[in-house]
Write a protein that holds these residues in place. Sequence first.
Motif, PDB file in Angstrom:
ATOM      1  N   GLU A  69       6.670   0.271 -18.973  1.00  0.00           N
ATOM      2  CA  GLU A  69       5.910  -0.453 -17.973  1.00  0.00           C
ATOM      3  C   GLU A  69       6.784  -1.520 -17.333  1.00  0.00           C
ATOM      4  N   TRP A  70       6.488  -1.796 -16.067  1.00  0.00           N
ATOM      5  CA  TRP A  70       7.199  -2.830 -15.322  1.00  0.00           C
ATOM      6  C   TRP A  70       8.716  -2.665 -15.470  1.00  0.00           C
ATOM      7  N   ILE A  71       9.156  -1.424 -15.304  1.00  0.00           N
ATOM      8  CA  ILE A  71      10.603  -1.189 -15.362  1.00  0.00           C
ATOM      9  C   ILE A  71      11.144  -1.300 -13.942  1.00  0.00           C
ATOM     10  N   ALA A  72      12.006  -2.291 -13.747  1.00  0.00           N
ATOM     11  CA  ALA A  72      12.475  -2.576 -12.393  1.00  0.00           C
ATOM     12  C   ALA A  72      13.644  -1.689 -12.005  1.00  0.00           C
ATOM     13  N   SER A  73      13.485  -0.377 -12.227  1.00  0.00           N
ATOM     14  CA  SER A  73      14.471   0.601 -11.767  1.00  0.00           C
ATOM     15  C   SER A  73      13.766   1.949 -11.749  1.00  0.00           C
ATOM     16  N   GLY A  74      14.323   2.900 -11.021  1.00  0.00           N
ATOM     17  CA  GLY A  74      13.747   4.240 -11.001  1.00  0.00           C
ATOM     18  C   GLY A  74      12.488   4.330 -10.152  1.00  0.00           C
ATOM     19  N   PRO A  75      11.853   5.543 -10.207  1.00  0.00           N
ATOM     20  CA  PRO A  75      10.708   5.773  -9.320  1.00  0.00           C
ATOM     21  C   PRO A  75       9.474   4.958  -9.702  1.00  0.00           C
ATOM     22  N   ILE A  76       8.619   4.753  -8.720  1.00  0.00           N
ATOM     23  CA  ILE A  76       7.380   4.005  -8.904  1.00  0.00           C
ATOM     24  C   ILE A  76       6.233   5.010  -8.987  1.00  0.00           C
ATOM     25  N   GLY A  77       5.256   4.731  -9.819  1.00  0.00           N
ATOM     26  CA  GLY A  77       4.050   5.556  -9.726  1.00  0.00           C
ATOM     27  C   GLY A  77       3.496   6.059 -11.037  1.00  0.00           C
ATOM     28  N   MET A  81       0.836  -1.197   0.000  1.00  0.00           N
ATOM     29  CA  MET A  81       0.000   0.000   0.000  1.00  0.00           C
ATOM     30  C   MET A  81       0.870   1.245   0.000  1.00  0.00           C
ATOM     31  N   GLU A  82       1.821   1.266   0.947  1.00  0.00           N
ATOM     32  CA  GLU A  82       2.637   2.461   1.095  1.00  0.00           C
ATOM     33  C   GLU A  82       3.611   2.667  -0.047  1.00  0.00           C
ATOM     34  N   LYS A  83       4.196   1.588  -0.527  1.00  0.00           N
ATOM     35  CA  LYS A  83       5.270   1.751  -1.525  1.00  0.00           C
ATOM     36  C   LYS A  83       4.748   1.776  -2.959  1.00  0.00           C
ATOM     37  N   ILE A  84       3.548   1.283  -3.184  1.00  0.00           N
ATOM     38  CA  ILE A  84       3.019   1.269  -4.552  1.00  0.00           C
ATOM     39  C   ILE A  84       1.747   2.113  -4.651  1.00  0.00           C
ATOM     40  N   ILE A 124       6.500  -9.129 -11.743  1.00  0.00           N
ATOM     41  CA  ILE A 124       7.017  -9.547 -10.434  1.00  0.00           C
ATOM     42  C   ILE A 124       8.379  -8.887 -10.149  1.00  0.00           C
ATOM     43  N   ALA A 125       9.215  -8.772 -11.177  1.00  0.00           N
ATOM     44  CA  ALA A 125      10.514  -8.107 -10.979  1.00  0.00           C
ATOM     45  C   ALA A 125      10.290  -6.641 -10.603  1.00  0.00           C
ATOM     46  N   TRP A 126       9.339  -5.992 -11.274  1.00  0.00           N
ATOM     47  CA  TRP A 126       8.988  -4.590 -10.964  1.00  0.00           C
ATOM     48  C   TRP A 126       8.465  -4.478  -9.532  1.00  0.00           C
ATOM     49  N   TYR A 127       7.621  -5.418  -9.164  1.00  0.00           N
ATOM     50  CA  TYR A 127       7.007  -5.418  -7.838  1.00  0.00           C
ATOM     51  C   TYR A 127       8.075  -5.507  -6.742  1.00  0.00           C
ATOM     52  N   LEU A 128       9.040  -6.394  -6.925  1.00  0.00           N
ATOM     53  CA  LEU A 128      10.088  -6.548  -5.914  1.00  0.00           C
ATOM     54  C   LEU A 128      10.958  -5.289  -5.862  1.00  0.00           C
ATOM     55  N   HIS A 129      11.161  -4.686  -7.021  1.00  0.00           N
ATOM     56  CA  HIS A 129      11.894  -3.401  -7.047  1.00  0.00           C
ATOM     57  C   HIS A 129      11.133  -2.358  -6.238  1.00  0.00           C
TER      58      HIS A 129
END
Length: 399
Positions: free
Chosen positions: A247-255, A34-37, A390-395
């Motif tokens: 999309e689903w880029i496992a680096s950089g800011p989320i949102g 919730m908080e991070k995504i 899933i890789a994006w999610y873990l990032h």
Amino acid sequence: MTQTALASLMLAHNAGQTLQQEFYTDPEIYQQEMEKIFLKSWLYVGHISQVPNRGDYFLFRMDRESVIIVNSGNGEIRGLLNVCRHRGSRICGEDSGNQKLLVCPYHGWTYELSGALRGAGYTPADFDKKQFSLKQVQVRVFHGMIFINFAADPVPFDEMEKDLDAPLKPYRLAAAKVAHRQNYPLAANWKLAVENYCECYHCKPAHPEYSIAHGRAIPHAEMVEALRPVMERAERCGLTTHSVAKEWIASGPIGADHAFDRYPLYEGHVTGSRDGKPVAPLLGDIKAYDGGCTDMHVGPMTFYLAYCDHVVIYRFTPLSVNSCDCEITWLVRGDAVEGKDYQVEDLTWLWDVTTIADKRIIEANAAGVGSRYYEPGPYMPLEDFAQRFIAWYLHALRM
Ligand code: FES
Ligand code: FE
């Protein structure tokens, strides 16, 4: 679960495999998500045609939150937290409606549509109403689609706007209208719903209707070949050949993840319908059917299928660690008349029947993932997108 326990769980993740059970079942990991995504991403909540007049509103619910999305006049859309500033009661209980003022049912505190407190009974002499406005989230309206962000200082919307503005233009979505909306409550963690949406490995066994009417999962090289004639027609039809893949880029800011891509329908099919024939008038400035479909993706939970005659918006919203909501919205051009230009049953048939099947397989997946005997299994090549998610999610969790 402590941060250390979560960190070692993430370290133990095998990139070629599904997540370990705790990621789907642990309430504390869910709170971190919730908080991070979700509390910092741009979230699609609805279409502008749902609130055409001053005072029109609808509620957006996610996790423990409820937001009143209201047309407060002068073309302004606001997102007001549905939490009274007196003792915290919900103010609006109905899913949608029209209100001149927002009145809390508990002790009658009354708010303007702007969120400002207008009146409260029997207040002390030094009571300062200005201190008790409803809290608000950030709102952006883009091509008629309303997005909110809970963060006080959200990740910029501008890059997404810049990338998607031109390819979306021919659809004229700000002038479209909601022809139908449907909720499909899912007894599953939200990630199982998104993983399922991101792969078509299951389409053949689970979606006979989709496989006959729409297309099927094929390897990338075949897809490129099949897309060639569609792209040749696209520009003549007023559509773009452009694609965006952020999309689903496992680096950089989320949102503000986003993507826009085209893919071919079956030969002879021009839209997503039972027989591949049109189900509504052409959207916006589109001149003819090019035989393709647009896939668009914005943020962590919204996916669009834009055909030449209608748009299907999928929105997955977490409600708790083991439940989420799948809402589908069907958009058609704003001046299309139900019963004459489109029939809701024909318009919605394909993705309704497909989502009913998805609900069944996602919930069966959730039940199995909750078993003592579940262990992570291998992703197959046709599940590469689910794997990227899933890789994006873990990032995101590491941020
Ligand atoms: Fe809303 Fe008291 S809680 S008026
Ligand atoms: Fe499916």
